[in-house]
Design a protein around this motif. Structure first.
Motif, mmCIF file in Angstrom:
data_model
loop_
_atom_site.group_PDB
_atom_site.id
_atom_site.type_symbol
_atom_site.label_atom_id
_atom_site.label_comp_id
_atom_site.label_asym_id
_atom_site.label_seq_id
_atom_site.Cartn_x
_atom_site.Cartn_y
_atom_site.Cartn_z
ATOM 1 N N ARG A 391 36.564 -1.469 12.933
ATOM 2 C CA ARG A 391 35.672 -2.594 12.680
ATOM 3 C C ARG A 391 34.539 -2.258 11.729
ATOM 4 O O ARG A 391 33.752 -3.119 11.380
ATOM 5 N N TYR B 14 28.976 -5.550 24.615
ATOM 6 C CA TYR B 14 28.602 -5.175 23.249
ATOM 7 C C TYR B 14 27.124 -5.424 23.084
ATOM 8 O O TYR B 14 26.624 -6.472 23.457
ATOM 9 N N LEU B 16 24.341 -6.111 20.484
ATOM 10 C CA LEU B 16 24.167 -6.498 19.082
ATOM 11 C C LEU B 16 22.927 -5.817 18.522
ATOM 12 O O LEU B 16 22.103 -5.276 19.259
ATOM 13 N N VAL B 22 26.365 -8.836 24.644
ATOM 14 C CA VAL B 22 27.474 -9.773 24.791
ATOM 15 C C VAL B 22 28.416 -9.224 25.862
ATOM 16 O O VAL B 22 28.905 -8.097 25.735
ATOM 17 N N ALA B 24 31.710 -9.285 26.920
ATOM 18 C CA ALA B 24 33.047 -9.723 26.519
ATOM 19 C C ALA B 24 33.985 -9.705 27.721
ATOM 20 O O ALA B 24 34.824 -10.579 27.878
ATOM 21 N N GLY B 45 37.434 -16.307 22.147
ATOM 22 C CA GLY B 45 36.201 -15.643 22.568
ATOM 23 C C GLY B 45 36.154 -15.315 24.045
ATOM 24 O O GLY B 45 35.149 -14.808 24.543
ATOM 25 N N SER B 46 37.266 -15.551 24.754
ATOM 26 C CA SER B 46 37.252 -15.307 26.193
ATOM 27 C C SER B 46 37.450 -13.829 26.533
ATOM 28 O O SER B 46 37.311 -13.421 27.680
ATOM 29 N N GLY B 47 37.801 -13.009 25.547
ATOM 30 C CA GLY B 47 37.902 -11.575 25.796
ATOM 31 C C GLY B 47 39.324 -11.033 25.786
ATOM 32 O O GLY B 47 39.551 -9.902 26.231
ATOM 33 N N LYS B 48 40.273 -11.807 25.254
ATOM 34 C CA LYS B 48 41.668 -11.369 25.273
ATOM 35 C C LYS B 48 41.883 -10.100 24.437
ATOM 36 O O LYS B 48 42.476 -9.135 24.902
ATOM 37 N N SER B 49 41.382 -10.156 23.211
ATOM 38 C CA SER B 49 41.581 -8.987 22.343
ATOM 39 C C SER B 49 40.862 -7.773 22.917
ATOM 40 O O SER B 49 41.395 -6.653 22.915
ATOM 41 N N THR B 50 39.649 -7.988 23.413
ATOM 42 C CA THR B 50 38.883 -6.894 24.007
ATOM 43 C C THR B 50 39.671 -6.249 25.136
ATOM 44 O O THR B 50 39.777 -5.015 25.220
ATOM 45 N N GLN B 94 45.921 -8.036 15.983
ATOM 46 C CA GLN B 94 45.777 -9.410 15.512
ATOM 47 C C GLN B 94 45.604 -9.407 13.980
ATOM 48 O O GLN B 94 46.087 -10.288 13.294
ATOM 49 N N GLU B 171 48.617 -11.787 19.551
ATOM 50 C CA GLU B 171 49.147 -12.923 18.784
ATOM 51 C C GLU B 171 50.208 -12.498 17.775
ATOM 52 O O GLU B 171 50.043 -12.680 16.564
ATOM 53 N N HIS B 203 48.189 -18.189 21.911
ATOM 54 C CA HIS B 203 47.496 -19.465 22.105
ATOM 55 C C HIS B 203 48.473 -20.591 22.407
ATOM 56 O O HIS B 203 48.074 -21.683 22.758
HETATM 57 N N1 LIG Z 1 32.351 -5.511 18.229
HETATM 58 C C1 LIG Z 1 31.806 -6.573 18.848
HETATM 59 N N2 LIG Z 1 30.475 -6.687 18.870
HETATM 60 C C2 LIG Z 1 29.901 -7.718 19.492
HETATM 61 N N3 LIG Z 1 30.561 -8.689 20.100
HETATM 62 C C3 LIG Z 1 31.891 -8.639 20.099
HETATM 63 C C4 LIG Z 1 32.595 -7.587 19.469
HETATM 64 N N4 LIG Z 1 33.910 -7.788 19.636
HETATM 65 C C5 LIG Z 1 34.026 -8.930 20.333
HETATM 66 N N5 LIG Z 1 32.812 -9.438 20.611
HETATM 67 C C6 LIG Z 1 32.550 -10.637 21.396
HETATM 68 O O1 LIG Z 1 33.258 -10.521 22.598
HETATM 69 C C7 LIG Z 1 33.826 -11.735 22.940
HETATM 70 C C8 LIG Z 1 35.320 -11.587 23.161
HETATM 71 O O2 LIG Z 1 35.938 -11.314 21.915
HETATM 72 P P1 LIG Z 1 37.509 -11.170 21.767
HETATM 73 O O3 LIG Z 1 37.787 -10.718 20.391
HETATM 74 O O4 LIG Z 1 38.020 -10.322 22.873
HETATM 75 O O5 LIG Z 1 37.983 -12.665 21.965
HETATM 76 P P2 LIG Z 1 39.440 -13.277 21.954
HETATM 77 O O6 LIG Z 1 39.663 -13.823 23.294
HETATM 78 O O7 LIG Z 1 40.399 -12.285 21.461
HETATM 79 O O8 LIG Z 1 39.295 -14.445 20.912
HETATM 80 P P3 LIG Z 1 40.368 -14.998 19.854
HETATM 81 O O9 LIG Z 1 41.328 -15.853 20.623
HETATM 82 O O10 LIG Z 1 39.538 -15.826 18.924
HETATM 83 O O11 LIG Z 1 40.994 -13.842 19.214
HETATM 84 C C9 LIG Z 1 33.482 -12.701 21.834
HETATM 85 O O12 LIG Z 1 32.387 -13.494 22.265
HETATM 86 C C10 LIG Z 1 33.071 -11.865 20.696
HETATM 87 O O13 LIG Z 1 32.064 -12.480 19.947
#
Ligand SMILES: Nc1ncnc2c1ncn2[C@@H]1O[C@H](COP(=O)(O)OP(=O)(O)OP(=O)(O)O)[C@@H](O)[C@H]1O
Ligand SMILES: [Mg+2]
Lengths: 393, 241
Positions: A391, B14, B16, B22, B24, B45-50, B94, B171, B203
């Motif tokens: 990132r 996270y 900032l 945040v 996540a 933004g629900s945290g799936k990727s995290t 992704q 995805e 999705h």
């Molecule tokens: N490196 C980071 N620094 C700060 N906040 C982050 C970071 N990565 C993710 N977030 C926040 O954590 C939350 C979850 O992010 P994530 O990428 O897991 O969402 P997601 O469910 O995968 O969304 P999408 O469907 O859009 O991919 C989001 O609110 C995002 O803004």
């Protein structure tokens, strides 16, 4: 794995051609600049020293001081008195005139040295002898510059008759020799000049004062201590002449003066070299840092795919070493080539001197900069988690 | 059946630049059994990727315990984690994350290199993986010479090339037309039948219906886990246009 990593590193270098070339350039410039500037210092010093040694044996010159225009000239008696010392006193007169051949005419500084004391070196032809001196032969030895300016290219000057105009009287002289050109620095054998026997000089220069000399050059053998000799010359002349009516110069003293000049020259060039090294180093650093973002992502990805930290570090180390070493080698090659070119082009430089220490230092600093600033950001990136690195912006 | 993934009270916070935090992931619990094929769904933004990144050992949780095949991940060194990512997990990003100046083939072969596979074997396996995703004719292309869908398929091939027992896909069909998407789902079905554990963020309900379960995430926690009743079966024909 190590061999694999070499391949990976080389592939990475090739796939980022621009970045690689710029880094390479930084190293090339750094090594090149340092090696050439510092070596030029040494080469110039050797050139100047060599020039002075070319001057032949050591020399002592006595002359009337510039601030005493009325001081008496030196005489044959002075020469006689000095002749018991281990040196050869040259009987020299000079004046200026014009030389003409065909429709070409040049200004000529003319000096006359007696045949038995001359040390003029001949490149072609012959020097005048005792017989020429005895008969006041109208023969002349010209410098190469004079030959070039007076004769057309396709004319062999030897044996040609030229007309000398001195104090409004004309005399025809035969060219019998061409003087050796020993270099431009001290002006020996350069400029439009000619040398003739002393007796011929007296016969063509109406105002010449026979047996009086404005200065006396003395040749001293290399193994004689000039300082001792100078004090002997001084004491002899002091007994014969008014106080403070003469000055003494030695070529040995000149050597010392030039020694200081060349030392200054070397330190200046060394300083320039250090600055170039710094500039080269900053160039390398800059490129390395600019590519950090891109490379941090690459490192993140490689880690995500299972690369261990030391494998990544190894790759970056190899990249940096390959680049800087290649750059260093190119820099040295360029430096050596240009030094040879410079020495070939500049007349009074005659020998290429390259101190291996200079190369080692230039090489070492450039390679170290390349490696430190190539590996250090990589090491920082490799300590991040793969996602953080991916990132990175 | 034993559980290959066991996550308890996972938080990911996270911070900032301004000091704002945040959350996540907010104390998420998840158990995934060996060989399961599940979809992860939830709003953006629900945290799936995290979550997927933590499960893939690409990132570490701020709090909580994550056991992968019974092993507490927090106890592992950096290098051991690298080893696990390399040998056990196939991760499909992704954002693809391909090496921009390397060819598709080189990209796919990369993880194999880090496992010590010899160059010849590496190329064979990478070719095979690319053929499987229908990119036999694009092996020498660099990512910037590929379409979004093709890049996605290179990323899938890279995850498959190492023959991992856990496949984590963020995805994977997001950029594919429905025909190609179905092929990929057919491929996943095959991989699932081979006994691999597959977690796939998506999705699209239609895509999720190919899985056995749907894990629904909201605000950094698992909202609920549904069994898929009318499960769809895609078949892999190997015929991708
Ligand atoms: N490196 C980071 N620094 C700060 N906040 C982050 C970071 N990565 C993710 N977030 C926040 O954590 C939350 C979850 O992010 P994530 O990428 O897991 O969402 P997601 O469910 O995968 O969304 P999408 O469907 O859009 O991919 C989001 O609110 C995002 O803004
Ligand atoms: Mg996401």
């Amino acid at each position: 794995m190590f061999l694999e990593n070499i391949r990976t590193a080389i592939t990475a270098l090739f796939s980022n051609r621009m970045r690689s070339l710029l880094t390479l350039l930084g190293v090339v410039i750094g090594v090149f600049a340092v090696t050439t500037t510092i070596s030029m210092g040494a080469i110039a010093t050797a050139g100047i020293t060599g020039e002075l040694e070319d001057f032949g044996s050591q020399k002592i010159i006595v002359f009337t001081p510039r601030d005493k225009p009325l001081a008496a000239n030196f005489t044959d008696n002075d020469i006689e008195a000095l002749s018991r010392l281990p040196l050869i006193v040259q009987k020299v007169q000079d004046t200026a005139g014009f030389a003409k051949y065909d429709d070409k005419e040049i200004q000529l500084s003319l000096s006359a040295v007696s045949a038995d004391t001359t040390d003029t070196k001949i490149a072609r032809g012959r020097i005048y002898n005792e017989q020429d001196e005895a008969y006041a032969s109208k023969v002349i030895i010209l410098t190469q510059d004079a030959v070039q300016n007076l004769f057309d290219k396709d004319v062999d000057p030897l044996g040609k008759e030229i007309t000398l105009t001195i104090a409004n009287s004309r005399t025809v002289f035969t060219v019998i020799g061409i003087e050796e050109k020993s270099g431009g620095l001290l002006g020996i054998g350069t400029g439009d000049a000619g040398t003739i026997p002393l007796s011929s000089f007296y016969s063509v220069v109406p105002y010449a004062k026979k047996g009086e000399y404005q200065y006396l050059p003395m040749q001293v053998d290399l193994d004689v201590n000039v300082d001792d000799l100078v004090s002997q010359v001084k004491s002899i002349l002091e007994r014969r002449r008014e106080k403070d009516s003469f000055s003494i110069n030695t070529i040995k003293g000149l050597l010392d003066a030039f020694g200081n000049i060349t030392k200054i020259l070397q330190s200046i060039l060394g300083g320039i070299g250090a600055v170039s090294l710094l500039v080269g180093g900053i160039g390398i650093l800059n490129i390395m840092l600019v590519s950090v973002t891109e490379r941090t992502r690459e490192i993140g990805l490689r880690k995500a795919l299972g690369a261990k930290k030391n494998v990544i570090m190894q790759q970056f180390m190899i990249e940096a070493v390959v680049l800087t070493v290649i750059g260093g080698v190119i820099g040295v090659i360029f430096a050596v080539a240009s030094l040879y070119l410079i020495v070939a082009a500049v007349p009074f430089l005659d020998k290429v001197i390259i101190n291996p220490m200079v190369i080692i230092m230039a090489f070492g600093v450039s390679v170290a900069t390349g490696i430190i600033f190539g590996v250090w950001p990589a090491s920082r990136a490799a300590s991040l988690s793969p996602i953080e690195a991916l990132r990175f912006e | 059946m034993s559980s290959v993934i066991e996550a308890r009270g996972i938080k990911k916070i996270y911070t900032l630049e301004g000091g704002l935090k945040v959350h996540a992931l907010n104390g998420l619990d998840l158990v995934v059994e060996d060989g399961q094929y599940a979809a992860i769904m939830g709003p953006s933004g629900s945290g799936k990727s995290t979550l997927l990144q933590i499960l893939g050992c690409l990132d570490v949780p701020s709090e909580g315990s994550y056991k992968l095949a019974g092993q507490e991940v927090a106890d592992l060194s950096e290098d051991e984690l690298s080893g696990i990512r390399n040998k056990r997990i196939g991760f499909i990003f992704q954002a693809y994350n391909l090496l921009g100046r390397s060819t598709a083939l080189q990209n796919v072969a990369l993880p194999l290199m880090y496992r010590g596979t010899k160059a010849k074997e590496r190329n064979r396996l990478a070719k095979e993986a690319l053929e499987r995703v229908g990119l036999a004719d694009r092996m020498g292309h660099q990512p910037n010479q590929l379409s979004g869908g093709q890049k996605q398929r290179v990323a899938i091939a890279r995850a498959l090339a190492t023959d991992p027992d856990i496949l984590l896909a963020d995805e994977p069909t997001g950029n594919l037309d429905s025909k190609t998407g179905d092929e990929i789902l057919g491929l996943f079905q095959e991989l699932h039948e081979e006994g691999r554990t597959i977690l796939m963020v998506t999705h699209e309900e239609e895509v999720a219906k190919h899985c056995q379960k749907i894990i629904r995430i909201r605000d950094g926690v698992v909202e609920r886990i549904e069994e898929v009743k009318d499960r769809q079966m895609a078949t892999f024909t190997g015929d991708i246009p």
